[in-house]
Scaffold this motif. Structure first.
Motif, short mmCIF file in Angstrom:
data_model
loop_
_atom_site.label_atom_id
_atom_site.label_comp_id
_atom_site.label_asym_id
_atom_site.label_seq_id
_atom_site.Cartn_x
_atom_site.Cartn_y
_atom_site.Cartn_z
N GLU A 52 0.98 -1.13 0.10
CA GLU A 52 -0.01 0.07 0.11
C GLU A 52 0.56 1.32 -0.13
O GLU A 52 0.90 2.20 -0.60
N LYS A 53 1.84 1.53 0.59
CA LYS A 53 2.98 2.23 0.74
C LYS A 53 3.38 2.55 -0.71
O LYS A 53 4.08 3.91 -0.67
N ALA A 54 4.42 1.54 -0.82
CA ALA A 54 4.45 1.64 -2.25
C ALA A 54 3.92 2.22 -2.98
O ALA A 54 4.47 3.66 -4.44
N VAL A 55 2.33 2.11 -3.42
CA VAL A 55 1.62 2.51 -4.70
C VAL A 55 1.58 4.24 -3.93
O VAL A 55 1.68 4.78 -4.50
N LYS A 56 1.36 4.33 -3.36
CA LYS A 56 0.75 5.56 -3.01
C LYS A 56 2.27 6.60 -2.63
O LYS A 56 1.74 7.41 -3.23
N ASN A 58 4.23 5.95 -5.44
CA ASN A 58 4.35 5.69 -7.33
C ASN A 58 5.68 4.86 -6.65
O ASN A 58 7.10 5.23 -7.59
N VAL A 59 5.92 3.53 -6.14
CA VAL A 59 7.04 2.71 -6.48
C VAL A 59 7.13 1.71 -6.66
O VAL A 59 6.02 1.12 -6.39
N ALA A 60 7.95 1.21 -7.07
CA ALA A 60 7.21 0.23 -8.38
C ALA A 60 7.25 -1.45 -7.06
O ALA A 60 8.43 -1.03 -6.50
N VAL A 61 6.58 -1.89 -7.07
CA VAL A 61 6.28 -2.86 -6.12
C VAL A 61 6.97 -3.84 -7.15
O VAL A 61 6.49 -4.69 -7.60
N GLY A 62 8.18 -4.95 -5.93
CA GLY A 62 8.90 -6.41 -6.54
C GLY A 62 8.80 -7.38 -5.05
O GLY A 62 8.81 -6.67 -4.30
N ILE A 93 6.59 -14.92 -4.76
CA ILE A 93 6.32 -14.07 -5.57
C ILE A 93 4.28 -14.01 -5.49
O ILE A 93 3.23 -13.00 -5.85
N GLY A 94 4.04 -15.38 -5.27
CA GLY A 94 2.58 -14.94 -5.41
C GLY A 94 1.89 -14.43 -3.97
O GLY A 94 0.30 -14.01 -4.27
N ALA A 95 2.35 -14.55 -2.69
CA ALA A 95 2.57 -14.02 -1.91
C ALA A 95 1.65 -12.86 -2.09
O ALA A 95 1.14 -11.45 -1.16
N ILE A 96 3.07 -11.49 -2.59
CA ILE A 96 2.89 -10.00 -3.01
C ILE A 96 2.25 -9.93 -3.94
O ILE A 96 1.86 -8.93 -3.97
N SER A 97 2.03 -11.06 -5.00
CA SER A 97 1.38 -10.55 -6.37
C SER A 97 -0.34 -10.12 -5.70
O SER A 97 -0.86 -8.89 -6.83
N ILE A 102 -4.89 -6.48 -5.57
CA ILE A 102 -5.72 -5.62 -4.47
C ILE A 102 -5.44 -3.94 -4.84
O ILE A 102 -6.62 -3.66 -4.65
N TYR A 103 -4.51 -3.70 -4.48
CA TYR A 103 -4.05 -2.70 -4.82
C TYR A 103 -3.76 -1.49 -6.53
O TYR A 103 -3.31 -0.73 -6.81
N GLY A 104 -4.67 -2.44 -7.30
CA GLY A 104 -4.43 -1.65 -8.98
C GLY A 104 -3.10 -1.65 -9.18
O GLY A 104 -3.08 -0.86 -10.14
N THR A 105 -2.43 -2.96 -8.84
CA THR A 105 -0.61 -3.03 -9.69
C THR A 105 -0.21 -4.42 -9.36
O THR A 105 -1.10 -5.04 -9.40
N ARG A 106 0.82 -4.34 -10.03
CA ARG A 106 1.50 -5.27 -10.04
C ARG A 106 2.97 -5.68 -10.03
O ARG A 106 3.19 -4.84 -9.97
N ILE A 107 3.21 -7.24 -9.83
CA ILE A 107 4.61 -7.24 -9.55
C ILE A 107 6.03 -6.67 -10.55
O ILE A 107 5.23 -7.26 -11.96
N ARG A 108 6.64 -5.68 -10.45
CA ARG A 108 7.14 -5.27 -11.72
C ARG A 108 8.57 -5.81 -11.74
O ARG A 108 9.22 -5.51 -12.76
N HIS A 109 8.96 -6.19 -10.84
CA HIS A 109 10.48 -7.16 -10.76
C HIS A 109 10.45 -7.93 -9.33
O HIS A 109 10.24 -7.84 -8.59
#
Length: 256
Positions: A52-56, A58-62, A93-97, A102-109
């Motif tokens: 959630e913090k990463a999305v807020k 604008n940090v890529a989620v990995g 990876i599945g756990a983070i994905s 939920i937060y409208g993003t995807r795993i970038r790396h």
């Protein structure tokens, strides 16, 4: 062509009542977050908050998968087969994905953690297992690996986008590997020294090894650790100096 680099940090390493790192302050300056997946650190509550913090921000989620080793923080070498490595990477990876969805993003790396990262830098079979896991889940994900490592090579073999990683606060050996953490000179504690080394790695593609030899290196992404006493101050100063040197800071894979 203008120079650019990604700033990544290992985050979400708190667990239950234990608080590790300066995630909130560091998040303001980085472009990619490597989020612990619950094996070496983190838990389901921490993962959700960190995504959630990463999305807020604008940090890529990995995803930051490691060995199932909370006591050793994933830094202990564990004998594993390539099949085990494939499965543990897919699982994490599945756990983070799921939280990313939920937060409208995807795993970038994806960036392996600790001992898994170190072993995959030299062991081709383990590197291949990690690359296969990333490839089979989502070919769009970028594989982070130590510059010039087997992990980077195996990722490229599969047609994955790779980001060659350098470290701001670690010393190097003449073969391009990181000095083991058990060595007394493994870490660089002086902020200004670390920053000068990063600037040189990005601009000159060189790093001075512990023996004084210059080693050729590619710096696509710089790892800055978020759990040190000066973590937030260091990341801010590094980001400012990169900007002063006309080096653009942007997430790996982002267009110019």
């Amino acid at each position: 062509m203008s120079l650019h680099v990604d700033l990544n940090c290992d985050l979400g390493e708190s667990f239950g009542a234990y608080r590790i790192g300066q995630d909130d302050m560091v998040m303001k300056w980085i472009t990619s977050a490597n989020i612990a997946c619950g094996y070496h650190a983190g838990d389901h509550n921490v993962i959700r908050k960190t995504v959630e913090k990463a999305v807020k921000n604008n940090v890529a989620v990995g995803a930051h998968p490691g060995f199932l080793d909370l006591q050793g923080f994933g830094r202990r070498m564990i004998q594993v087969t390539p099949e085990e490595v494939f499965n543990l990477v897919v699982y994490q990876i599945g756990a983070i994905s799921s939280f990313a969805t939920i937060y409208g993003t995807r795993i970038r790396h994806v960036k392996p953690h600790g001992a898994l990262y170190t072993m995959a830098a030299k062991d081709r079979a383990l590197a291949a297992a990690i690359a296969d896991a990333v490839y089979q889940i989502d070919k769009r994900m970028i594989l982070f690996g130590l510059a010039n490592s087997e992990l980077v090579k195996e990722g490229r073999k599969r047609g994955l986008s790779v980001a060659e990683e350098v470290f701001a606060d670690r010393t190097y050996q003449s073969d391009g590997t990181l000095t083991p953490r058990t060595a007394p000179n493994a870490l660089i504690h002086d902020v200004d020294t670390s920053i000068r080394r990063v600037i040189r790695m990005v601009k000159e593609k060189k790093v001075e090894a512990a023996d004084g030899m210059d080693v050729a290196i590619q710096a696509d992404t710089v790892c800055v650790h978020g759990d040190g006493a000066q973590a937030a101050v260091f990341v801010e100063k590094l980001a400012q100096e990169l900007t002063n040197q006309y080096i653009q800071i942007r997430a790996a894979g982002d267009p110019s």
